[in-house]
Design a protein around this motif. Structure first.
Motif: not given
Length: 324
Positions: A113-138
């Protein structure tokens, strides 16, 4: 009358204590997510007790602690991603265990039941370029799902990856603005959405069939506590039946136990109990979904291995006894 009432009260207390002593205790560890609703309901409604069990649930901060604590015997079983089972059995887990892992999954809960959730000012996946993304462990399966999603968008190598911990920790970090995006399961995705965060993609749309959370234990525990694990599986299933028939109470449990505002809890209960996309009513381990897990681990994990044999990671006998 006062003496009679006191004697009756004393007798009732003695009976309650005797019943509690007769229950077999199962120590369960889980992440924040879908599986806990059924456990909370089973505890509250006395469903597990009717199967002779006292179920004690604790939440783990991350997959490393989960694996170490399950291996050490601190917990009898874990509700965790099946990828964690595969990782440690293949020597690819992040925690250093004292010996070879013998973890095995015995029933399935959901597709992640997984979704990529982002800040309100990130309109789409492409806008994540250069930003910090978190995981549990790599090295975890949910991280591999996120890497696959961002890889399909062409930006997996253009973000900064940070390891934060389990879903609750990632949600907190996201809400605090420490990362631009993360992968969350339900109901954590709904909690983020209610705070104005944006859903950029669903995991199932990117990777297809996927086996997410499972109930798992060490093989020695499966043998030593077989009857208790069958009782737990039956109690978990009966808790789902009760939740289906009591949707308002289900939302109330989420409000009380997960500290969710009532409107969010109502949406979460609806999502978790959706017969098509929510918790698996038949507690199956989806073989096609497990093959996806192996495919992603074969692609991303180190040391690299080609993994294809799903039978190495599952024991169907507990579920078969439950439904038999």
């Amino acid at each position: 009358m006062t003496l009679a009432a006191a004697l009756a009260a004393g007798a009732a207390q003695t009976q309650t204590q005797a019943q509690a002593q007769a229950l077999a205790k199962l120590n369960v560890v889980a992440f924040a997510g879908a599986s806990n609703l059924a456990i909370w309901a089973g505890q509250q409604q006395g469903i597990f007790a009717r199967h002779g069990l006292e179920v004690a649930l604790e939440l783990t901060p991350n997959s490393r602690a989960m694996a170490s604590d399950l291996y050490s015997g601190k917990y009898d079983l874990a509700l965790t991603s099946v990828d964690n089972i595969v990782a440690y059995n293949e020597g690819q887990g992040e925690a250093r265990l004292p010996g070879p892992s013998d973890f095995t999954a015995f029933f399935g809960v959901d597709d992640g039941m997984l979704s990529v959730m982002a800040a309100a000012d990130v309109p789409d996946l492409a806008a994540l370029r250069g930003k910090v993304v978190s995981v549990d462990a790599m090295t975890t399966g949910f991280a591999f799902v996120l890497r696959e999603v961002l890889g399909q968008a062409g930006i997996a190598d253009q973000v900064e990856w940070v390891a934060v911990g389990g879903g609750a920790q990632r949600l907190a970090a996201l809400l605090e603005g420490k990362q631009a995006a993360t992968l969350l399961n339900t109901p954590l995705d709904l909690a983020a959405e209610a705070r104005g965060f944006r859903r950029l993609a669903r995991g199932r749309d990117a990777v297809g069939a996927y086996q997410g959370i499972v109930a798992a234990a060490r093989r020695g525990t499966l043998a030593a506590k077989r009857d208790q694990l069958i009782g737990f599986t039956r109690g978990f299933r009966e808790s789902l039946v009760w939740l289906d028939a009591n949707r308002a109470e289900a939302a109330g449990i989420l409000t009380a136990r997960a500290n969710m505002p009532p409107p969010v809890a109502a949406r979460a209960a609806t999502a978790l109990l959706d017969p098509e996309r929510g918790i698996f009513r038949d507690l199956r381990i989806d073989e096609a979904g497990l093959r996806t897990v192996l495919r992603l681990r074969s692609k991303y994990a180190q040391p690299q291995k080609e993994l294809t044999d799903i039978a190495r990671y599952i024991d169907p006998s507990i579920r078969a006894a439950t439904f038999g």
